[in-house]
Design a protein around this motif. Sequence first.
Motif, mmCIF file in Angstrom:
data_model
loop_
_atom_site.group_PDB
_atom_site.id
_atom_site.type_symbol
_atom_site.label_atom_id
_atom_site.label_comp_id
_atom_site.label_asym_id
_atom_site.label_seq_id
_atom_site.Cartn_x
_atom_site.Cartn_y
_atom_site.Cartn_z
ATOM 1 N N ASN A 2 47.101 26.946 15.948
ATOM 2 C CA ASN A 2 46.720 27.787 14.820
ATOM 3 C C ASN A 2 45.209 27.935 14.709
ATOM 4 O OD1 ASN A 2 49.430 27.986 14.112
ATOM 5 N ND2 ASN A 2 49.325 26.273 12.702
ATOM 6 N N TRP A 73 46.215 30.375 9.894
ATOM 7 C CA TRP A 73 46.661 31.599 10.553
ATOM 8 C C TRP A 73 47.335 31.229 11.870
ATOM 9 C CZ3 TRP A 73 45.539 36.072 7.865
ATOM 10 C CH2 TRP A 73 44.521 36.011 6.907
ATOM 11 N N PRO A 74 48.213 32.066 12.385
ATOM 12 C CA PRO A 74 48.856 31.770 13.668
ATOM 13 C C PRO A 74 47.870 31.767 14.846
ATOM 14 C CG PRO A 74 49.970 33.615 12.582
ATOM 15 C CD PRO A 74 48.778 33.273 11.760
ATOM 16 N N SER A 75 46.797 32.568 14.747
ATOM 17 C CA SER A 75 45.821 32.666 15.835
ATOM 18 C C SER A 75 44.551 33.307 15.307
ATOM 19 C CB SER A 75 46.382 33.531 16.973
ATOM 20 O OG SER A 75 46.518 34.882 16.533
#
Length: 117
Positions: A2, A73-75
């Motif tokens: 993340n 956030w995921p990325s």
Amino acid sequence: MNYVDGSVIAVPTAKKEHYRGVAQKASTVFKDNGALSVVECWGDDVPEGKVTSFPMAVQRKPDETVVFSWIVWPSRAVRDVGMKKAMEDPRLKEGMDPMPFDGQRMIFGGFEVIVQA
């Protein structure tokens, strides 16, 4: 792994509920734009330092409390798109006039997660 946006601010202690309301609205905007989670922490054991500390970093005044926050956030790519959209979302400005903290003393940054246990 993340990606995390983190911040530290000083909020007038008397404006805790106002800040909580603004933060709750903002968390919805961030999550609507791809954030996995939003955490807002009201300082309750944040000691003054001799060389450095959270209170010193945000130039906390006697009538203020340190708030430590992060958005997961995921990325980084999702964060870059989602943060741009969130900043343009009119819901983010609701309740922010006047802003419940001094944004000039805000410390913030984006961080790549390297260990998660």
